[in-house]
Design an enzyme around this catalytic site. Structure first.
Site, PDB file in Angstrom:
ATOM      1  N   HIS A 243       0.810  -1.188  -0.021  1.00  0.00           N
ATOM      2  CA  HIS A 243       0.161  -0.042   0.057  1.00  0.00           C
ATOM      3  C   HIS A 243       0.648   1.366  -0.052  1.00  0.00           C
ATOM      4  CE1 HIS A 243      -3.430  -2.629   1.259  1.00  0.00           C
ATOM      5  NE2 HIS A 243      -2.689  -3.060   2.165  1.00  0.00           N
TER       6      HIS A 243
HETATM    7  C1  BDR Z   1      -2.867   0.346   5.349  1.00  0.00           C
HETATM    8  O1  BDR Z   1      -3.375   0.089   6.738  1.00  0.00           O
HETATM    9  C2  BDR Z   1      -1.863  -0.140   7.358  1.00  0.00           C
HETATM   10  O2  BDR Z   1      -1.815  -1.528   8.040  1.00  0.00           O
HETATM   11  C3  BDR Z   1      -0.700  -0.240   6.347  1.00  0.00           C
HETATM   12  O3  BDR Z   1       0.409   0.196   6.720  1.00  0.00           O
HETATM   13  C4  BDR Z   1      -1.394   0.692   5.298  1.00  0.00           C
HETATM   14  O4  BDR Z   1      -1.029   1.955   5.513  1.00  0.00           O
HETATM   15  C5  BDR Z   1      -3.503  -0.407   4.391  1.00  0.00           C
HETATM   16  O5  BDR Z   1      -5.259  -0.391   4.744  1.00  0.00           O
END
Ligand code: BDR
Ligand code: CA
Length: 313
Positions: A243
């Site tokens: 992400h």
């Molecule tokens: C987001 O949530 C976190 O667990 C990850 O780092 C990312 O920023 C994805 O949903």
């Protein structure tokens, strides 16, 4: 050569946050003014420590790291150890950091930095819950017109949610903060699950990172192998979505992404859909377009960029 773009990374590391930080630190086009940390994937005491571990891994112990909000504006903190492990950075064995944590509060640093710069000079890159950014906007509203852009990872629409059926983690943890940010009138670029779920850490991509043969390459491969196990099982894919590095990649190569300007509103009232980002993708309302929402990525180009920049560290 044009001057490096000034950014503040606001983060809750997190393996994917770690990769995003490393991508930024390996990129001369970016000038990381500071890293501000927030409670999210794990509590604040761990996220600020993890940010320092990552700077040291990159050999950049001169980067200033600040601790920010310990909990969301209104709701109780929800963390994600089931995804990121007990430390938030499970996977490699990273040394305890020696570089100091800055004394200034993260929110003060964000406000002071923006007030000390001219309009359109500083870009904010939130990779976690938006608590620090909302606190900064509420404390000093004059920062809003000074922010060049906020490029954030959060939300989801076509893909639904990853922590509830309708909500993505970062927005779910602090939907009231997201509401402040979405209404701030600042140019926003949003990387929702709709695009990050197309950036998969396949076996071959992790192998290319490990093949760099460097300390950073090895650590990143171990971080990614730990991180992807949860989503691989959940989604049945080869690899998990990476992400947060999408935010930094957008600053470096916006042409890797495709999206459209939309109205985005966040649910803060209903428990059932709390933190859902309601994206008017088809422009069926007259609500103002407040964000450029990404939906597609050149995933090969993205991983080439990431691997090439990690190689510089
Ligand atoms: C987001 O949530 C976190 O667990 C990850 O780092 C990312 O920023 C994805 O949903
Ligand atoms: Ca994150």
């Amino acid at each position: 050569m044009t001057a490096a773009r000034k950014i503040i990374i606001d983060t809750d590391p997190g393996q994917d946050d770690a990769l995003a930080i490393l991508l930024a630190l390996g990129s001369p086009e970016l000038d990381v003014l500071g890293i501000t940390t927030v409670a999210g994937n794990v509590p604040l005491a761990l996220t600020e420590k993890n940010a320092r571990k990552i700077c040291e891994l990159a050999g950049k112990s001169d980067i200033r790291v600040f601790a920010g909000a310990i909990r969301p504006l209104v709701r109780t903190l929800v963390t994600a150890e089931h995804v990121h492990g007990r430390t938030g950075l499970d996977g490699p064995d990273l040394a305890e950091p020696e570089m100091p944590l800055q004394k200034e509060h993260a929110v003060d640093f964000i406000v002071d930095t923006l007030m000390a710069h001219g309009e359109n000079e500083v870009t904010l890159c939130p990779l976690g819950p938006l608590t620090n950014i909302a606190l900064a906007l509420n404390r000093e509203p004059r920062i809003a017109p000074r922010i060049r852009q906020i490029v954030l990872m959060g939300g989801g629409f076509f893909e639904g949610g990853n922590v509830t059926p309708t909500a993505e983690f970062n927005i779910y943890v602090d939907p009231h903060a997201a509401d402040v940010v979405l209404r701030a009138g600042v140019p926003l670029v949003m990387m929702p699950l709709d695009v990050t779920h197309k950036a998969l850490t396949t076996r071959a991509r992790i192998a290319s990172i490990r093949d760099l043969g460097t300390k950073v390459g090895n650590a990143c491969a171990e971080l990614l192998e730990f991180f992807e196990r949860f989503d691989e099982e959940k989604y049945g894919t080869d690899g998990g979505p990476l992400h947060d590095p999408c935010v930094i990649a957008y600053l470096l190569k916006p042409e890797l992404f495709k999206g459209r300007a939309c109205n985005v509103t966040v649910e803060t009232g209903s428990e059932l859909t709390m933190g859902m980002t309601v994206i008017d993708w088809w422009h069926v309302t007259e609500r103002p377009k407040n964000a450029l929402v990404m939906r597609d990525i050149d995933d090969d180009g993205f991983f080439e960029l990431l691997t090439e920049r990690l190689a510089r560290l």
